[in-house]
Design a protein around this motif. Structure first.
Motif, PDB file in Angstrom:
ATOM      1  N   GLY A 126      64.978  38.990  45.833  1.00  4.54           N
ATOM      2  CA  GLY A 126      66.086  39.429  46.178  1.00  4.54           C
ATOM      3  C   GLY A 126      66.614  40.381  45.118  1.00  4.54           C
ATOM      4  O   GLY A 126      66.034  40.696  44.066  1.00  4.54           O
ATOM      5  N   HIS A 127      68.025  40.555  45.137  1.00  9.43           N
ATOM      6  CA  HIS A 127      68.416  41.717  44.061  1.00  9.43           C
ATOM      7  C   HIS A 127      68.496  41.024  42.674  1.00  9.43           C
ATOM      8  O   HIS A 127      68.097  41.741  41.594  1.00  9.43           O
ATOM      9  N   VAL A 128      68.382  39.702  42.390  1.00  9.83           N
ATOM     10  CA  VAL A 128      68.330  39.079  41.034  1.00  9.83           C
ATOM     11  C   VAL A 128      67.002  38.868  40.656  1.00  9.83           C
ATOM     12  O   VAL A 128      66.616  39.634  39.681  1.00  9.83           O
ATOM     13  N   GLY A 129      65.988  38.830  41.541  1.00 12.30           N
ATOM     14  CA  GLY A 129      64.722  38.843  41.437  1.00 12.30           C
ATOM     15  C   GLY A 129      64.156  40.171  40.900  1.00 12.30           C
ATOM     16  O   GLY A 129      63.419  40.309  40.089  1.00 12.30           O
ATOM     17  N   LYS A 130      64.755  41.246  41.430  1.00 12.98           N
ATOM     18  CA  LYS A 130      64.232  42.553  41.099  1.00 12.98           C
ATOM     19  C   LYS A 130      64.598  42.808  39.714  1.00 12.98           C
ATOM     20  O   LYS A 130      64.017  43.413  39.083  1.00 12.98           O
ATOM     21  N   ALA A 131      65.900  42.386  39.312  1.00 15.05           N
ATOM     22  CA  ALA A 131      66.363  42.676  38.154  1.00 15.05           C
ATOM     23  C   ALA A 131      65.465  42.146  37.284  1.00 15.05           C
ATOM     24  O   ALA A 131      65.345  42.615  35.865  1.00 15.05           O
ATOM     25  N   MET A 132      65.068  40.827  37.409  1.00 12.79           N
ATOM     26  CA  MET A 132      64.465  40.105  36.453  1.00 12.79           C
ATOM     27  C   MET A 132      62.946  40.576  36.353  1.00 12.79           C
ATOM     28  O   MET A 132      62.295  40.487  35.181  1.00 12.79           O
ATOM     29  N   ALA A 133      62.350  40.883  37.562  1.00 12.50           N
ATOM     30  CA  ALA A 133      61.034  41.541  37.217  1.00 12.50           C
ATOM     31  C   ALA A 133      60.829  42.785  36.585  1.00 12.50           C
ATOM     32  O   ALA A 133      60.177  43.005  35.630  1.00 12.50           O
ATOM     33  N   THR A 134      62.205  43.572  36.676  1.00 10.13           N
ATOM     34  CA  THR A 134      62.224  44.839  35.779  1.00 10.13           C
ATOM     35  C   THR A 134      62.538  44.377  34.361  1.00 10.13           C
ATOM     36  O   THR A 134      61.792  45.224  33.516  1.00 10.13           O
ATOM     37  N   LEU A 141      54.312  38.405  28.651  1.00 11.00           N
ATOM     38  CA  LEU A 141      54.365  37.558  29.794  1.00 11.00           C
ATOM     39  C   LEU A 141      53.180  37.807  30.650  1.00 11.00           C
ATOM     40  O   LEU A 141      52.824  38.831  31.045  1.00 11.00           O
ATOM     41  N   ARG A 142      52.610  37.070  31.659  1.00  4.52           N
ATOM     42  CA  ARG A 142      51.867  36.965  32.826  1.00  4.52           C
ATOM     43  C   ARG A 142      52.670  36.895  33.787  1.00  4.52           C
ATOM     44  O   ARG A 142      52.991  35.690  34.271  1.00  4.52           O
ATOM     45  N   LEU A 143      53.249  37.825  34.536  1.00 10.66           N
ATOM     46  CA  LEU A 143      54.380  37.592  35.539  1.00 10.66           C
ATOM     47  C   LEU A 143      53.690  37.559  36.822  1.00 10.66           C
ATOM     48  O   LEU A 143      53.148  38.637  37.412  1.00 10.66           O
ATOM     49  N   ARG A 144      54.015  36.470  37.726  1.00 13.42           N
ATOM     50  CA  ARG A 144      53.788  36.299  39.138  1.00 13.42           C
ATOM     51  C   ARG A 144      54.910  36.250  40.091  1.00 13.42           C
ATOM     52  O   ARG A 144      55.756  35.334  39.843  1.00 13.42           O
ATOM     53  N   VAL A 156      57.674  50.324  44.280  1.00 12.90           N
ATOM     54  CA  VAL A 156      56.869  50.147  43.186  1.00 12.90           C
ATOM     55  C   VAL A 156      57.070  48.936  42.472  1.00 12.90           C
ATOM     56  O   VAL A 156      58.171  48.846  41.877  1.00 12.90           O
ATOM     57  N   ILE A 157      55.961  48.266  42.163  1.00  6.17           N
ATOM     58  CA  ILE A 157      56.135  47.279  41.330  1.00  6.17           C
ATOM     59  C   ILE A 157      56.007  47.373  39.984  1.00  6.17           C
ATOM     60  O   ILE A 157      55.175  48.287  39.608  1.00  6.17           O
ATOM     61  N   PRO A 158      56.789  46.883  38.913  1.00  2.57           N
ATOM     62  CA  PRO A 158      56.786  47.022  37.598  1.00  2.57           C
ATOM     63  C   PRO A 158      55.343  47.055  37.135  1.00  2.57           C
ATOM     64  O   PRO A 158      54.611  45.932  37.414  1.00  2.57           O
ATOM     65  N   PRO A 159      54.973  47.578  36.130  1.00  8.83           N
ATOM     66  CA  PRO A 159      53.443  47.641  35.710  1.00  8.83           C
ATOM     67  C   PRO A 159      53.203  46.146  35.121  1.00  8.83           C
ATOM     68  O   PRO A 159      54.324  45.636  34.322  1.00  8.83           O
ATOM     69  N   GLY A 160      52.176  45.664  35.246  1.00 10.67           N
ATOM     70  CA  GLY A 160      51.693  44.106  34.637  1.00 10.67           C
ATOM     71  C   GLY A 160      52.341  43.259  35.674  1.00 10.67           C
ATOM     72  O   GLY A 160      52.099  41.902  35.133  1.00 10.67           O
ATOM     73  N   VAL A 161      53.069  43.333  36.641  1.00  9.28           N
ATOM     74  CA  VAL A 161      53.789  42.267  37.420  1.00  9.28           C
ATOM     75  C   VAL A 161      52.740  42.341  38.801  1.00  9.28           C
ATOM     76  O   VAL A 161      52.349  43.057  39.506  1.00  9.28           O
ATOM     77  N   GLU A 162      52.222  40.809  38.917  1.00  9.10           N
ATOM     78  CA  GLU A 162      51.427  40.438  39.973  1.00  9.10           C
ATOM     79  C   GLU A 162      52.405  40.266  41.285  1.00  9.10           C
ATOM     80  O   GLU A 162      53.190  39.260  41.305  1.00  9.10           O
ATOM     81  N   ARG A 163      52.224  40.819  42.435  1.00 13.22           N
ATOM     82  CA  ARG A 163      53.165  40.798  43.526  1.00 13.22           C
ATOM     83  C   ARG A 163      52.286  39.870  44.445  1.00 13.22           C
ATOM     84  O   ARG A 163      51.180  40.195  44.586  1.00 13.22           O
ATOM     85  N   ILE A 164      53.019  38.585  44.807  1.00 16.87           N
ATOM     86  CA  ILE A 164      52.413  37.779  45.704  1.00 16.87           C
ATOM     87  C   ILE A 164      53.117  37.326  47.034  1.00 16.87           C
ATOM     88  O   ILE A 164      54.265  37.024  46.803  1.00 16.87           O
ATOM     89  N   VAL A 165      52.575  37.887  47.863  1.00 18.63           N
ATOM     90  CA  VAL A 165      53.376  37.597  49.160  1.00 18.63           C
ATOM     91  C   VAL A 165      52.670  36.575  50.236  1.00 18.63           C
ATOM     92  O   VAL A 165      51.643  36.290  50.338  1.00 18.63           O
TER      93      VAL A 165
END
Length: 276
Positions: A126-134, A141-144, A156-165
């Motif tokens: 959500g909106h807070v999750g997007k701000a945190m990922a950025t 960190l290794r961010l999942r 566009v997913i921030p570089p180095g962030v692994e998107r998991i659906v």
């Protein structure tokens, strides 16, 4: 942005000569640690060995090496009044003309550093999750980033962030490495509680953060107590491991970007305390 290895490979491919400057030794108080590095060309530089007069001296010598054709050098610098820097320690810098082997060595070092980074599972896009990922993407960190709703993730997913659906986020939590951190901010209070409880009961988390107010924490505590009719689920210290509200260093400001900045600080402190 890529690492120094990528930058150097690009420069060498364009025929630009470069010097790699590395912190080889430190004593006392110094601005950077052993292994910190920067690249210097005749007109550009990337990375840092500490800034200030220390770095200016390194850049000056590196550029002189390029003019003189020198392939290696070493600078031993006391960080005191003599160079206008007040750290008070001592730094030894290694300088060497970079080549293709340097690219490989830098890439291997970057790979090892990436593998050693602590893992953070961020639940919720959500909106807070997007701000945190950025906010978290540039951090070591290794961010999942996990959510069941593919459409909630940005294009566009921030570089180095692994998107998991996934609709099985608890499975990813169970498979996380020891010492991981967990940030829970999904669209569902029920799922928030399940994920938070599972993260706490692992017993090896560096950080467990649940978004929400003190009221939400109280509700989670009551929910957790109600589940503890099973003796196996009773752990008096369980709730002491929970951070909720998150980003509590500043109260009253609920802008996602502000919360993300404060939580980033909490996370880095928590991982440092674990020696990650």
């Amino acid at each position: 942005m890529g690492g120094l290895s990528e930058t150097l490979a690009d420069w060498l491919a364009r025929g630009e000569a470069a010097v790699l400057v590395t912190v080889a030794e430190t004593r006392g108080s110094t601005p950077r640690e052993v292994g910190a590095a920067m690249l210097v060309t005749a007109h550009d530089s990337r990375g840092t060995v500490g800034g200030g007069r220390l770095e200016w001296t390194a850049v000056e010598r590196a550029r002189a090496m390029l003019v003189e054709g020198v392939t290696a050098d070493r600078l031993d610098l006391p960080l005191g009044p003599a160079i206008g820097q007040c750290c008070g320690g001592h730094v030894a810098l290694s300088l060497e003309r970079a080549d293709a082997a340097t690219v490989l060595a830098l890439a291997e070092g970057e790979r090892r550093a990436a593998d050693a980074r602590p893992t953070l599972l961020l639940f919720g896009a959500g909106h807070v999750g997007k701000a945190m990922a950025t906010a978290f993407a540039p951090l070591p960190l290794r961010l999942r980033w996990i959510d069941s709703r593919a459409g909630e993730f940005p294009e566009v997913i921030p570089p180095g962030v692994e998107r998991i659906v996934t609709d099985r986020p608890l499975d990813h939590l169970a498979q996380a490495p020891a010492g991981a951190g967990y940030l829970v901010l999904t669209h569902s209070h029920a799922l928030d509680f399940e994920l938070t409880d599972a993260a706490l009961r692992r017993g090896d988390a560096a950080y467990v953060g649940l978004i929400g107010s003190a009221t939400k924490r109280s509700r989670f505590e009551r929910w957790s107590a109600a589940r503890a009719y099973d003796p196996a689920l009773r752990d008096p210290a369980l709730l002491s491991r929970l951070t909720c509200p998150i980003g509590a260093a500043l109260t009253g400001d609920k802008r996602p970007e502000v919360i993300a900045a404060l939580v980033a600080a909490e996370l880095l402190v928590a991982f440092a305390a674990r020696g990650s």
